[in-house]
Design a protein around this motif. Structure first.
Motif, short mmCIF file in Angstrom:
data_model
loop_
_atom_site.label_atom_id
_atom_site.label_comp_id
_atom_site.label_asym_id
_atom_site.label_seq_id
_atom_site.Cartn_x
_atom_site.Cartn_y
_atom_site.Cartn_z
N ALA A 121 -12.79 3.10 -1.16
CA ALA A 121 -11.35 3.32 -1.28
C ALA A 121 -10.62 3.25 0.07
CB ALA A 121 -11.09 4.67 -1.93
N ILE A 122 -11.36 3.13 1.17
CA ILE A 122 -10.72 3.05 2.49
C ILE A 122 -9.86 1.79 2.54
CG2 ILE A 122 -11.11 2.69 4.96
CD1 ILE A 122 -13.60 4.44 4.69
N GLN A 123 -8.62 1.97 2.94
CA GLN A 123 -7.70 0.84 3.04
C GLN A 123 -8.17 -0.12 4.11
OE1 GLN A 123 -3.97 3.81 2.34
NE2 GLN A 123 -3.81 2.39 3.97
N GLN A 124 -7.87 -1.40 3.89
CA GLN A 124 -8.25 -2.40 4.89
C GLN A 124 -7.09 -2.73 5.82
OE1 GLN A 124 -10.50 -5.67 3.34
NE2 GLN A 124 -11.45 -4.38 1.80
N TRP A 125 -5.91 -2.27 5.48
CA TRP A 125 -4.73 -2.39 6.34
C TRP A 125 -4.17 -0.98 6.50
CZ3 TRP A 125 -3.08 -6.72 8.81
CH2 TRP A 125 -3.63 -7.93 8.40
N PRO A 126 -3.47 -0.70 7.61
CA PRO A 126 -2.89 0.64 7.76
C PRO A 126 -1.74 0.89 6.78
CG PRO A 126 -2.34 -0.71 9.66
CD PRO A 126 -3.28 -1.50 8.81
N LEU A 127 -1.37 -0.13 6.02
CA LEU A 127 -0.31 0.01 5.01
C LEU A 127 -0.96 0.23 3.65
CD1 LEU A 127 1.71 -3.11 6.11
CD2 LEU A 127 2.31 -0.76 6.62
N GLN A 128 -0.31 1.02 2.81
CA GLN A 128 -0.82 1.19 1.46
C GLN A 128 -0.65 -0.11 0.68
OE1 GLN A 128 1.19 4.55 -0.20
NE2 GLN A 128 0.19 6.00 1.16
N GLN A 129 -1.46 -0.27 -0.36
CA GLN A 129 -1.45 -1.51 -1.13
C GLN A 129 -0.07 -1.82 -1.70
OE1 GLN A 129 -4.34 -2.94 -0.79
NE2 GLN A 129 -3.74 -4.81 -1.81
N ASP A 130 0.64 -0.80 -2.19
CA ASP A 130 1.98 -1.06 -2.75
C ASP A 130 2.96 -1.49 -1.67
OD1 ASP A 130 1.94 1.55 -1.66
OD2 ASP A 130 3.50 2.25 -3.01
N ARG A 131 2.75 -1.04 -0.45
CA ARG A 131 3.61 -1.47 0.67
C ARG A 131 3.39 -2.94 0.97
NH1 ARG A 131 7.02 2.41 0.13
NH2 ARG A 131 6.47 4.38 1.09
N LEU A 132 2.14 -3.39 0.91
CA LEU A 132 1.87 -4.81 1.13
C LEU A 132 2.54 -5.65 0.05
CD1 LEU A 132 -1.89 -4.72 2.19
CD2 LEU A 132 0.06 -5.32 3.61
N ALA A 133 2.54 -5.15 -1.17
CA ALA A 133 3.21 -5.86 -2.27
C ALA A 133 4.72 -5.91 -2.02
CB ALA A 133 2.91 -5.19 -3.60
N GLN A 134 5.29 -4.84 -1.50
CA GLN A 134 6.71 -4.83 -1.19
C GLN A 134 7.04 -5.81 -0.07
OE1 GLN A 134 7.42 -0.66 -0.47
NE2 GLN A 134 7.90 -0.24 -2.62
N ILE A 135 6.19 -5.89 0.93
CA ILE A 135 6.41 -6.85 2.01
C ILE A 135 6.36 -8.27 1.46
CG2 ILE A 135 5.36 -7.84 4.09
CD1 ILE A 135 4.69 -4.96 4.94
N ALA A 136 5.39 -8.52 0.59
CA ALA A 136 5.30 -9.85 -0.04
C ALA A 136 6.57 -10.14 -0.85
CB ALA A 136 4.07 -9.94 -0.93
N GLY A 137 7.10 -9.11 -1.52
CA GLY A 137 8.34 -9.28 -2.27
C GLY A 137 9.53 -9.59 -1.37
N ILE A 138 9.62 -8.91 -0.24
CA ILE A 138 10.71 -9.15 0.71
C ILE A 138 10.62 -10.57 1.24
CG2 ILE A 138 11.60 -8.53 3.00
CD1 ILE A 138 10.68 -5.62 2.38
N VAL A 139 9.44 -10.97 1.68
CA VAL A 139 9.27 -12.32 2.23
C VAL A 139 9.55 -13.37 1.15
CG1 VAL A 139 7.60 -13.93 3.21
CG2 VAL A 139 7.67 -11.57 4.02
N GLY A 140 9.04 -13.14 -0.04
CA GLY A 140 9.29 -14.08 -1.15
C GLY A 140 10.75 -14.20 -1.48
N THR A 141 11.47 -13.08 -1.48
CA THR A 141 12.91 -13.10 -1.77
C THR A 141 13.67 -13.88 -0.70
OG1 THR A 141 12.74 -10.97 -2.89
CG2 THR A 141 14.93 -11.63 -2.12
N VAL A 142 13.33 -13.65 0.56
CA VAL A 142 14.01 -14.37 1.65
C VAL A 142 13.75 -15.87 1.54
CG1 VAL A 142 14.04 -14.72 4.15
CG2 VAL A 142 14.11 -12.41 3.22
#
Length: 183
Positions: free
Chosen positions: A143-164
């Motif tokens: 369960a240890i994260q592989q990024w210092p961001l939570q998984q849902d945060r990575l999805a939000q970043i992908a959403g922001i980039v995709g929207t732009v």
């Protein structure tokens, strides 16, 4: 200008932190299983959110100018790459720590299973606690994260980039259609 300076300072800080050898150990205060990097991830995500929000007016202002819009998109995507580049060192360390904990759990399993292989119920009873401890450690390691961001945060970043990207592509295509029809 202060927001840009703060964002750049944060990126430099994240990069420097990732270059240091961190002692990443599990502790109960960090429920995100980021091995103590949960707050760092939250700060990085907030900075990225401000970065994305700061680009919104630039994109809106340049909507009528395809070349400027494309250039703005390039700058935005460059900033995204730099953001993840600065997090790469922390990512590498989290992956290494996760692998180390999984290896440790595997060693505990191997030691606990050795006496049980004989088929003895007594050995199974004696090894129940070590087997259970190895299982808990393995579950937590997985369960240890592989990024210092939570998984849902990575999805939000992908959403922001995709929207732009979608906004810019729509703007350029719309502008080209309008020019084609002379409107």
């Amino acid at each position: 200008m202060t927001a840009v300076w703060a964002y750049l300072a944060l990126l430099v800080g994240l990069d420097r932190l990732g270059r240091r050898t961190l002692s990443l150990t599990a502790f109960p205060e960090d429920l995100s299983l980021g091995l103590g990097l949960g707050e760092v991830g939250r700060l990085a995500f907030t900075a990225f959110w401000i970065y994305g929000a700061g680009f919104a007016p630039v994109l809106v202002i340049n909507f009528a100018y395809p070349l400027r819009l494309l250039l703005s998109l390039g700058l935005f995507l460059l900033g995204v790459l730099v953001f993840f580049g600065c997090l790469q060192g922390l990512h590498r360390q989290l992956v290494t720590a996760r692998r180390r904990y999984l290896e440790w759990a595997g060693q505990l399993y191997a030691r606990a299973y050795e006496p049980v292989r004989s088929g003895s119920l007594v050995a199974l009873g004696e090894q129940a606690q070590p087997l259970q401890a190895a299982e808990v450690i393995q579950r937590r390691a997985e369960a240890i994260q592989q990024w210092p961001l939570q998984q849902d945060r990575l999805a939000q970043i992908a959403g922001i980039v995709g929207t732009v990207v979608a906004f810019v592509a729509t703007g350029i295509i719309t502008r080209l259609i309008l020019v084609r029809f002379g409107l």
